[in-house]
Design a protein around this motif. Structure first.
Motif, mmCIF file in Angstrom:
data_model
loop_
_atom_site.group_PDB
_atom_site.id
_atom_site.type_symbol
_atom_site.label_atom_id
_atom_site.label_comp_id
_atom_site.label_asym_id
_atom_site.label_seq_id
_atom_site.Cartn_x
_atom_site.Cartn_y
_atom_site.Cartn_z
ATOM 1 N N VAL A 114 0.850 -1.196 0.000
ATOM 2 C CA VAL A 114 0.000 0.000 0.000
ATOM 3 C C VAL A 114 0.886 1.247 0.000
ATOM 4 C CG1 VAL A 114 -1.810 -1.249 1.236
ATOM 5 C CG2 VAL A 114 -0.219 0.199 2.532
ATOM 6 N N PRO A 115 0.382 2.367 -0.512
ATOM 7 C CA PRO A 115 1.180 3.599 -0.521
ATOM 8 C C PRO A 115 1.612 4.000 0.884
ATOM 9 C CG PRO A 115 -0.753 3.823 -1.930
ATOM 10 C CD PRO A 115 -0.918 2.542 -1.177
ATOM 11 N N ALA A 116 2.864 4.430 1.008
ATOM 12 C CA ALA A 116 3.412 4.810 2.310
ATOM 13 C C ALA A 116 4.273 6.052 2.156
ATOM 14 C CB ALA A 116 4.236 3.656 2.892
ATOM 15 N N THR A 117 4.443 6.765 3.247
ATOM 16 C CA THR A 117 5.290 7.949 3.243
ATOM 17 C C THR A 117 5.961 8.072 4.606
ATOM 18 O OG1 THR A 117 5.369 10.321 2.710
ATOM 19 C CG2 THR A 117 3.524 9.578 4.055
ATOM 20 N N VAL A 118 7.035 8.847 4.678
ATOM 21 C CA VAL A 118 7.744 9.085 5.935
ATOM 22 C C VAL A 118 7.856 10.590 6.145
ATOM 23 C CG1 VAL A 118 9.865 8.747 7.249
ATOM 24 C CG2 VAL A 118 9.075 6.968 5.672
ATOM 25 N N ILE A 119 7.420 11.060 7.303
ATOM 26 C CA ILE A 119 7.547 12.470 7.649
ATOM 27 C C ILE A 119 8.181 12.566 9.033
ATOM 28 C CG2 ILE A 119 5.601 13.255 6.251
ATOM 29 C CD1 ILE A 119 3.895 13.240 8.789
ATOM 30 N N GLY A 120 8.752 13.704 9.359
ATOM 31 C CA GLY A 120 9.346 13.834 10.678
ATOM 32 C C GLY A 120 9.919 15.207 10.927
ATOM 33 N N LEU A 121 10.225 15.444 12.191
ATOM 34 C CA LEU A 121 10.855 16.682 12.637
ATOM 35 C C LEU A 121 12.139 16.307 13.373
ATOM 36 C CD1 LEU A 121 7.578 18.276 14.018
ATOM 37 C CD2 LEU A 121 8.811 19.090 11.998
ATOM 38 N N VAL A 122 13.277 16.483 12.733
ATOM 39 C CA VAL A 122 14.566 16.114 13.322
ATOM 40 C C VAL A 122 15.593 17.196 12.999
ATOM 41 C CG1 VAL A 122 14.182 13.612 13.272
ATOM 42 C CG2 VAL A 122 15.128 14.754 11.263
ATOM 43 N N LYS A 123 16.703 17.167 13.724
ATOM 44 C CA LYS A 123 17.738 18.187 13.513
ATOM 45 C C LYS A 123 18.567 17.929 12.258
ATOM 46 C CE LYS A 123 18.228 19.939 18.204
ATOM 47 N NZ LYS A 123 19.151 20.250 19.329
ATOM 48 N N ASP A 124 18.637 16.652 11.827
ATOM 49 C CA ASP A 124 19.412 16.333 10.625
ATOM 50 C C ASP A 124 18.525 15.539 9.669
ATOM 51 O OD1 ASP A 124 21.247 15.641 8.695
ATOM 52 O OD2 ASP A 124 22.841 15.141 10.107
ATOM 53 N N PRO A 125 17.599 16.207 8.982
ATOM 54 C CA PRO A 125 16.648 15.496 8.123
ATOM 55 C C PRO A 125 17.298 14.745 6.972
ATOM 56 C CG PRO A 125 16.488 17.876 7.790
ATOM 57 C CD PRO A 125 17.363 17.662 8.989
ATOM 58 N N ASP A 126 18.390 15.258 6.415
ATOM 59 C CA ASP A 126 19.039 14.579 5.290
ATOM 60 C C ASP A 126 19.587 13.215 5.715
ATOM 61 O OD1 ASP A 126 18.479 16.662 3.585
ATOM 62 O OD2 ASP A 126 20.400 17.665 3.933
ATOM 63 N N ASN A 129 3.121 17.232 17.596
ATOM 64 C CA ASN A 129 2.057 16.396 17.047
ATOM 65 C C ASN A 129 1.168 17.170 16.079
ATOM 66 O OD1 ASN A 129 2.930 14.170 18.433
ATOM 67 N ND2 ASN A 129 1.466 14.365 20.111
ATOM 68 N N TRP A 130 0.906 18.438 16.397
ATOM 69 C CA TRP A 130 0.106 19.275 15.497
ATOM 70 C C TRP A 130 0.850 19.505 14.190
ATOM 71 C CZ3 TRP A 130 0.308 23.908 12.885
ATOM 72 C CH2 TRP A 130 -0.906 24.452 12.461
ATOM 73 N N ARG A 131 2.138 19.782 14.299
ATOM 74 C CA ARG A 131 2.932 20.027 13.095
ATOM 75 C C ARG A 131 3.025 18.763 12.240
ATOM 76 N NH1 ARG A 131 8.353 22.383 15.404
ATOM 77 N NH2 ARG A 131 8.906 22.554 13.191
ATOM 78 N N LEU A 132 3.186 17.600 12.890
ATOM 79 C CA LEU A 132 3.214 16.344 12.141
ATOM 80 C C LEU A 132 1.887 16.093 11.436
ATOM 81 C CD1 LEU A 132 5.134 13.906 14.520
ATOM 82 C CD2 LEU A 132 5.869 14.677 12.254
ATOM 83 N N ALA A 133 0.775 16.418 12.120
ATOM 84 C CA ALA A 133 -0.547 16.229 11.511
ATOM 85 C C ALA A 133 -0.693 17.095 10.262
ATOM 86 C CB ALA A 133 -1.641 16.560 12.519
ATOM 87 N N GLN A 134 -0.178 18.323 10.318
ATOM 88 C CA GLN A 134 -0.241 19.196 9.143
ATOM 89 C C GLN A 134 0.657 18.674 8.025
ATOM 90 O OE1 GLN A 134 -2.578 21.650 9.019
ATOM 91 N NE2 GLN A 134 -3.065 20.745 11.005
ATOM 92 N N MET A 135 1.819 18.126 8.393
ATOM 93 C CA MET A 135 2.713 17.541 7.388
ATOM 94 C C MET A 135 2.071 16.324 6.724
ATOM 95 S SD MET A 135 6.317 17.825 9.473
ATOM 96 C CE MET A 135 7.304 17.016 8.225
ATOM 97 N N LEU A 136 1.379 15.514 7.530
ATOM 98 C CA LEU A 136 0.688 14.346 6.978
ATOM 99 C C LEU A 136 -0.367 14.777 5.971
ATOM 100 C CD1 LEU A 136 -0.029 11.349 6.836
ATOM 101 C CD2 LEU A 136 -1.439 11.661 8.893
ATOM 102 N N ARG A 137 -1.129 15.790 6.308
ATOM 103 C CA ARG A 137 -2.137 16.293 5.369
ATOM 104 C C ARG A 137 -1.489 16.852 4.113
ATOM 105 N NH1 ARG A 137 -4.388 16.210 10.221
ATOM 106 N NH2 ARG A 137 -6.653 15.986 10.411
ATOM 107 N N GLY A 138 -0.309 17.426 4.281
ATOM 108 C CA GLY A 138 0.416 17.919 3.118
ATOM 109 C C GLY A 138 0.837 16.809 2.181
ATOM 110 N N GLU A 139 1.172 15.647 2.746
ATOM 111 C CA GLU A 139 1.514 14.485 1.929
ATOM 112 C C GLU A 139 0.269 13.854 1.305
ATOM 113 O OE1 GLU A 139 4.671 12.774 1.449
ATOM 114 O OE2 GLU A 139 5.361 14.761 2.042
ATOM 115 N N LEU A 140 -0.844 13.904 2.037
ATOM 116 C CA LEU A 140 -2.052 13.190 1.626
ATOM 117 C C LEU A 140 -2.870 13.968 0.602
ATOM 118 C CD1 LEU A 140 -3.785 10.660 2.089
ATOM 119 C CD2 LEU A 140 -4.829 11.820 4.051
#
Length: 382
Positions: A164-176, A334-345
């Motif tokens: 099934v389609p999947a994605t990865v999102i997150g908030l970290v200091k070294d995203p790369d 958690n709020w920021r992650l929820a907005q990022m998820l909607r951005g992916e979706l």
């Protein structure tokens, strides 16, 4: 991971999530998995199925201390991602873990349904989607399907999840670096698929139903569901949120003052716009003798708004309250992650300016939204 909403998928996603939070193949007991997470400076892991209209999003969420904050050469991004991959990609199908997870979900279900408001909400959605039962579940899926699940069926479900389609999102200091490590550790074919979905909206059925059940509760639960015909753009969804705040956002809102204070009928009133379900839902905990009075007040207020009778000062206050919620949310991961998820979706959501949209809502737009509403279901649990 994004998969179609069916009662079967929701039941199995709920069971799998509970199992993975207990134990997994490489950490085969609750103690071993908790011990491993504890070693990772109390890494918090959660598996959560969420409903987005026609789809389920099965989210795996990890909250952890940034490695740069810890002077420990063995605590690295690589180790964190490795452990998460072992937990997420390798669920155990041990009969004891399955049985334990079933018991936990059954206990959760009994506790949820013991609350009259939850029972009424569950009943409301089952009536709303009586002709589309796959959309009728509101909590964890059919409990009987969870209790009857077998390891063989679960294995098939787990194997299908990899596609099934999947994605990865997150908030970290070294995203790369984290992005590189995720690609190295997670081998789901679904990560190569498009996660965005063009239309998750479930059309509202058109039926004028007035139903009730009697459980002899001290408090009656009233649910009034208004449907609408159109798929709302992002801005239209914001208008619906403003209407919900205007009607029942705080003690100064319309339904609070009219039902709770003036009529003395309500203990609590809520109004929410479920955009992916084409549903604007108003619910209240009431004096059982004042249900009909409350229904009349709700109908009258929706009709008044549709006719343009809007309190401009209250509208300004409602918009300010939503802007404050937005401002507070920006400081919460958690709020920021929820907005990022909607951005992916949702295509284009990441470019949508919620703050500006709230500011732009006018009385005319609030009235137009109300005009499109049709009362579809009135349900009362007494």
């Amino acid at each position: 991971m994004r998969l179609p909403l069916t009662s079967h998928n929701l039941a199995y996603a709920s069971l799998l999530a509970k199992m993975q939070m207990n134990a997994t193949l490489y950490f085969p007991t609750i103690n071993k998995q908790q011990e491993e997470l504890s070693k990772m400076y109390d890494l918090q892991f959660e598996a959560v199925p969420q409903l987005f209209g026609k789809d389920i999003i099965l989210s795996y969420v990890a909250n952890f201390v940034e490695p740069i904050e810890i002077l420990d050469p063995e605590y690295t991004y690589a180790k964190i991602i490795e452990d998460l991959a072992l937990i997420i990609e390798h669920p155990t199908l041990d009969d004891q873990i399955i049985a334990l997870s079933k018991r936990q979900l059954s206990s959760d279900y009994q506790e949820i349904m013991a609350e009259p408001a939850n029972f009424a909400l569950d009943r409301f959605f089952k009536i709303w989607y009586q002709n589309e039962p796959d959309y009728a579940e509101n909590f964890m899926g059919p409990i009987d399907e969870i209790e009857n699940a077998t390891s063989k069926d679960l294995k098939l479900f787990v194997d299908n999840l990899k596609m099934v389609p999947a994605t990865v999102i997150g908030l970290v200091k070294d995203p790369d670096l984290v992005d590189h490590l995720v690609k190295e550790e997670f081998k789901y074919p679904g990560l190569m698929k498009n996660f965005t979905e063009s239309n998750l909206t479930i059309p509202a059925p058109k039926r004028d139903l007035q139903l009730s059940d009697v459980h002899n509760n001290l408090q009656a639960q009233l649910f009034m569901g208004y449907g609408y015909d159109l798929t709302l753009p992002f801005y239209g969804q914001i208008v619906g949120q403003v209407l919900g705040q205007y009607l029942a956002g705080d003690p100064s809102s319309k339904l609070f003052t009219k039902i709770r204070e003036e009529a003395g009928a309500a203990y609590a009133v809520e109004a929410n716009n479920y955009a992916n379900n084409s549903l604007f839902l108003i619910n209240a905990g009431l004096d059982p003798n004042k249900v009909e009075e409350a229904k009349a007040i709700i109908k009258g207020e929706i009709e008044a708004i549709a006719a343009g009778e809007i309190d401009s000062d209250l509208l300004k206050k409602s918009k300010k309250a939503l802007l404050n919620i937005q401002l507070i949310g920006k400081d919460k991961e958690n709020w920021r992650l929820a907005q990022m998820l909607r951005g992916e979706l949702f295509d284009g959501y990441s470019l949508f300016d919620r703050e500006n949209a709230i500011k732009r809502v006018t009385e005319t737009q609030l009235a137009k939204f109300a005009k499109n509403l049709f009362l579809n279901e009135s349900y009362v649990l007494r």
